[in-house]
Motif scaffolding. Structure first.
Motif: not given
Length: 485
Positions: A173-184, A198-202, A298-304, A474-477
């Motif tokens: 499972e993945v937390d959508v908002k949290r995983r979207t942040v390093p991508m953006l 590196e991804e962890n900086l995101g 953008i990350s909360p918009a993708i998650a929402l 509580d995240g969104f997985y």
């Protein structure tokens, strides 16, 4: 002896009385600030802190934050308050907001919170002036605007998102908002600086806006302190890249019109010395600020959007059918998205508009009043801060039936006049957000890749609150799988 004691007592009585009268006058001036007219109704709260603590009370839903809703009901669509020591007028009057946003440079000017100016630069960004904002807007549009979107970014978005969602399939499972942040973060860094960090900086930059919306109190344990620590880590990267780019130009005898990578950093480095506000010290902060603006809007918009679509299977099905129809019409089924296909996504644009209407990451837009504003018999004094309450406009039941309901189809019948006055998710007037189209295209590509290549199942979380920021406490997985599997 008794006489001496009485004299001391009178002296202390005088001192205490003097202090009491002075404090009383100070409190009276605080609660009744100078105004050449009648200020809007409302309360200035306690001295210095105003009503700031009430603003930070966490709500339990995506509805209008209680601080704004309660005062709107008590005072009407225009009220005064004090936040973080500054007098503020909050407006949810759509007609007034539409008017005042057209008066950029005449009645109002862009304003940044103190915590944001400290977050992105040690100097006060509010003193940079209109020339800086005009330069920044032109520069952003050159790299994030319509032409680069058509020319290359659309296809880059598709490749990036396809790769990211494929990576999501490898996890339970993945937390959508949290995983979207390093991508953006990686995407913004590539466009701005031609660099993929590196991804962890995101990951470190997740929820940075929470620090911006807090008192700028810098000591261990505070949200603002933690954000400053994260900021310093990111600034090491941007500072190093600026140094390297400037050294490259020095070695190459940089000539005007020649760029190393053709990115945003090339343009900025080339303009150092030509624009007074561009310095070697400021540019790393500017890059950092633009990255945060991209990630945290953008990350909360993708998650929402993901949350609402999974909660509404019939809407998800209608969206899927639109994108499957796009694939059917292609001569080459393996080819990527093109601009004409993006423009043809009618229902997708409805979904995006409805997501942005409900999202409202921030409760509104801040502007500084530069000349007294007279409205409905009230005066908003020069020097005060105006909060254009877009959240209240977007959730107004007089404009949007069942405003808390996710209903993309409502946009079939919403005309251009209503959109201009009542739908301002990306600013309005003479200064709309330069990244508006960029955000919408990225959201559309994400939806396209998702519904044509992947399946998602909601696993846990998904509660949405306002604090006053939009948050997933509580995240969104979700569980992601590929459609061809």
């Amino acid at each position: 002896m008794i006489h001496a004691i009485m004299e001391i007592w009178y002296v202390w009585l005088f001192v205490i009385s003097f202090i009491g009268v002075s404090v009383g006058k100070w409190i009276h001036r605080w609660r009744n600030p100078k105004c050449k007219g009648i200020p809007p109704p409302g309360s200035m709260g306690f001295p210095l802190i105003g009503e700031t603590l009430s603003l930070f009370v966490t709500s339990k839903s995506i509805d209008i934050h209680p601080f704004l809703d309660e005062r709107h009901k008590r005072y009407g669509p225009l009220f005064k308050t004090s936040l973080a020591g500054r007098p503020v007028v909050v407006s949810s009057d759509a007609d007034f907001n539409y008017f005042v946003l057209q008066q950029e440079g005449k009645l109002i000017e862009l304003y940044y919170m103190d915590s944001f100016t400290q977050m992105v630069h040690q100097d006060n960004m509010n003193n940079l002036g209109g020339s800086f904002h005009r330069y920044l807007r032109r520069s952003v549009l050159r790299h994030f605007g319509l032409e680069p979107l058509k020319r290359k970014l659309l296809s880059e978005f598709e490749d990036l998102i396809s790769h990211e969602l494929h990576e999501w399939t490898k996890q339970q499972e993945v937390d959508v908002k949290r995983r979207t942040v390093p991508m953006l973060f990686g995407l913004a860094s590539q466009i701005l600086m031609s660099h993929r960090p590196e991804e962890n900086l995101g990951e470190d930059l997740n929820n940075m806006l929470q620090g911006v919306m807090r008192f700028p109190l810098y000591f261990p344990g505070t949200t603002f302190y933690n954000c400053i620590q994260k900021k310093r880590k990111a600034l090491k990267l941007t500072s190093r890249l600026v140094e390297e780019r400037m050294e490259w130009y020095d070695r190459s005898n940089y000539a005007e019109g020649y760029n190393k990578n053709g990115d945003f950093l090339d343009q900025i480095v080339g303009d150092i010395g030509k624009e007074a506000f561009l310095t070697k010290e400021f540019v790393p902060f500017l890059l950092f600020g633009l990255i945060i603006a991209t990630v945290e809007t953008i990350s909360p918009a993708i998650a929402l959007a993901t949350l609402y679509l999974l909660d509404n299977p019939s809407i998800l099905q209608q969206l899927t059918e639109e994108h499957e129809e796009i694939l059917k019409k292609r001569e080459d089924a393996s080819s990527g998205l093109v601009w004409e296909e993006y423009k043809s996504m009618t229902f997708t644009h409805y979904v995006i508009n409805e997501t942005l209407r409900l999202e409202n990451v921030l409760p509104g837009m801040l502007r500084k009043v530069i000349a007294d504003i007279h409205v409905n018999g009230y005066t908003i004094p020069k020097g005060w801060i105006l909060l254009v309450n877009s959240l209240a406009q977007h959730l107004n039941s007089d404009t949007y039936e069942d405003p808390l309901t996710f209903n993309p189809s409502r946009w079939k019948n919403i005309g251009s006049n209503t959109r201009a006055k009542h739908f301002i998710p990306c600013g309005g007037g003479n200064r709309p957000c330069a990244g508006t189209e960029f955000s919408k295209v990225l959201l559309a590509v994400y939806l396209h890749v998702w519904v044509t290549k992947f399946r998602m199942i909601k696993m846990k979380g998904g509660e949405v609150i306002r604090s006053p920021l939009l948050e997933f406490p509580d995240g969104f997985y979700v569980k992601v799988s590929e459609k061809n599997c």
